[in-house]
Design a protein around this motif. Sequence first.
Motif, PDB file in Angstrom:
ATOM      1  N   ALA A  67     -30.912  24.816  -7.229  1.00  0.00           N
ATOM      2  CA  ALA A  67     -30.311  23.488  -7.101  1.00  0.00           C
ATOM      3  C   ALA A  67     -30.262  23.125  -5.627  1.00  0.00           C
ATOM      4  N   ARG A  68     -30.676  21.909  -5.311  1.00  0.00           N
ATOM      5  CA  ARG A  68     -30.640  21.449  -3.918  1.00  0.00           C
ATOM      6  C   ARG A  68     -29.938  20.098  -3.870  1.00  0.00           C
ATOM      7  N   ARG A  69     -29.268  19.870  -2.783  1.00  0.00           N
ATOM      8  CA  ARG A  69     -28.571  18.605  -2.611  1.00  0.00           C
ATOM      9  C   ARG A  69     -29.532  17.576  -2.023  1.00  0.00           C
ATOM     10  N   ASP A  70     -29.632  16.440  -2.687  1.00  0.00           N
ATOM     11  CA  ASP A  70     -30.460  15.333  -2.235  1.00  0.00           C
ATOM     12  C   ASP A  70     -29.526  14.249  -1.707  1.00  0.00           C
ATOM     13  N   SER A  71     -29.669  13.930  -0.422  1.00  0.00           N
ATOM     14  CA  SER A  71     -28.742  12.977   0.198  1.00  0.00           C
ATOM     15  C   SER A  71     -28.790  11.612  -0.469  1.00  0.00           C
ATOM     16  N   ARG A  72     -29.885  11.297  -1.119  1.00  0.00           N
ATOM     17  CA  ARG A  72     -30.012   9.982  -1.745  1.00  0.00           C
ATOM     18  C   ARG A  72     -29.617   9.983  -3.209  1.00  0.00           C
TER      19      ARG A  72
END
Length: 345
Positions: free
Chosen positions: A104-109
């Motif tokens: 899981a990665r955080r996507d700023s958008r």
Amino acid sequence: MTATLISESADGPDGRVLRRTAAERFAHWVDSGAANLPLPGSGATLRRLRTLHDLGRADLSLARLAEGHSDARAILHELGAPVPAPGERWGVWAAQPPGSVLHARRDSRAGWRLDGVKAFCSGAHSCTHALVTADTEDGRRLFAVATDDAGCSPVEGSWQAVGMAGSDTPEVRFTDVPARPLGAVDAYLRRPGFSHGGVGVAACWLGGARGVADVLLRAARRREPDQLLAAHLGTVDVLLYGAQCVLGKAAEEIDATPLEDGERAIALASRARAVVADVCARVLDEVGRALGAGPLCHDAEHAQRVADLTVYIRQHHAERDLAALGTLLATADEGALDAEGWGDA
């Protein structure tokens, strides 16, 4: 992946039929309102376990899907999220076997996104939503996903099981799938309901064993008196009764201390699961020795139930789980984890 009741590319005609049957029964069970089981620790845990037992007695693949949905509902409640809406069918995809990794990665958008492969995703074609564990930079977290996203797709051919074929438990590949985080790092494992959920799985196992034993009971009632057959039937009855009592005691303890999330809760679930798994294995053996190969060769429903139960109880990791329990007992304060099976004197 659009959630459908069955994949047209599922392997083999028999597997397709079993998956379709279980999926249709699962959808009916949810849509009928029967899926709104009492939550663990609500004061009616025994009723919850009895329902899961009865589903397992009828159809272990259905029970596996129903248990996942019921567990998801309890997890969502426990972590302060909305419970499933009408028509939604949820799974809990939290297995962590070697080789399959979901990140899981955080996507700023767009918040969080999932990429990778998740193994043992029961109801992969029939669940509309799932709770999924995934690795992040800070540790493992739980996420809610909708399975109709184009980047969510079962890996066809990755579920070759004969036993539990109907549970539809392949790997699922995630490609840039949006996800909603639930709780902090390791919240899925640290909540009280993690242990409670393990007892629910054991109730499904025991129901499956009762279904296997039903064939022995019917045979004993229609045959001429046979002391060997009667001895096997008596042995099976004692085994099932003992396991049923263990689950009843577990339900009582869960309701008495619903927020217990420490070593005592872990020991309670580990003991109950170990007892039930052992009973299921012994029932399979006793019924097989009593009736021989006949029912396995000429009774398709019984043969499938035996195959299903044989696979399903392998969710208990045998000596590894017993070793974990033994380690817990050896390192706990003296007397802290003593079993309280006698009740109030």
